[in-house]
Enzyme design. Sequence first.
Site, mmCIF file in Angstrom:
data_model
loop_
_atom_site.group_PDB
_atom_site.id
_atom_site.type_symbol
_atom_site.label_atom_id
_atom_site.label_comp_id
_atom_site.label_asym_id
_atom_site.label_seq_id
_atom_site.Cartn_x
_atom_site.Cartn_y
_atom_site.Cartn_z
ATOM 1 N N ASP A 35 0.840 -1.202 0.000
ATOM 2 C CA ASP A 35 0.000 0.000 0.000
ATOM 3 C C ASP A 35 0.875 1.252 0.000
ATOM 4 O O ASP A 35 1.714 1.431 0.879
ATOM 5 C CB ASP A 35 -0.884 -0.015 1.254
ATOM 6 C CG ASP A 35 -1.764 1.224 1.366
ATOM 7 O OD1 ASP A 35 -2.953 1.130 1.034
ATOM 8 O OD2 ASP A 35 -1.261 2.280 1.810
ATOM 9 N N LYS A 65 -3.265 5.842 -3.579
ATOM 10 C CA LYS A 65 -4.359 6.739 -3.204
ATOM 11 C C LYS A 65 -4.157 8.114 -3.842
ATOM 12 O O LYS A 65 -3.029 8.606 -3.912
ATOM 13 C CB LYS A 65 -4.424 6.889 -1.684
ATOM 14 C CG LYS A 65 -4.335 5.577 -0.912
ATOM 15 C CD LYS A 65 -4.319 5.812 0.579
ATOM 16 C CE LYS A 65 -3.812 4.597 1.324
ATOM 17 N NZ LYS A 65 -2.363 4.390 1.168
#
Length: 236
Positions: A35, A65
Amino acid sequence: MSELPSLGMGTFRLEGDVAIESVKQALEAGYRHIDTAQIYGNESEVGIAIEQSEVPREELFITTKVWLDNLTQDAFISSVEDSLNKISVESVDLLLIHWPEKDGRVSMETYLKLLAQCQQKGLTKHIGVSNFTIKQLDDAIDILGEGKIYTNQIEVHPYLQNTAVIEHCKKRGITVTGYMPLAVGKVMSDDVLLKIAERYNASPCFNCHCVAIEARACNYTFLNKTQEPGCKLGST
């Protein structure tokens, strides 16, 4: 990889060679979910680590993100394409809105529809959100439709259990991704957690994961970080 693994490696605050080596160590230890995020400034390092590892791309689940500065119509999709170039992949497995925009600069409908466009363009397999409240989740579902939001990534640990949001995610069929599960290492020196760990012959790190998973009757995944104080990769 098509489905979100139950354990992942977060890369928040990891920079330069430390980020590269940490991701490589995680992959060697068996982690398959990595991530990252635009604001972390380490997407390139994550890409280098993945390239240097011997793990095939199809075995990995990569999340990044979109940051607040890139939620506008002009910036969104180009910022995602830039992220893919940095990670050196054609697409990610999961693309998230990092934080909901709260200043009224960009409407939720605008940036969520841009997120959906990224999925339609093949830039990501799944789409989701991060740090969304119950109300914001419901608004997002109204905009995108049922079943479109894959996960809500939120802070979850013994000191911030976020039970109401987790239960609402379960109700709406949204997977929960919990970040900071060790509360930046604070669980490793918590007297209560240490006593529980001693009773079951396991580390506080391991117990935090087990207790949270058992307590939530819904899909749940954790993001660890190799630099968490007191908790090594693969530790139990």
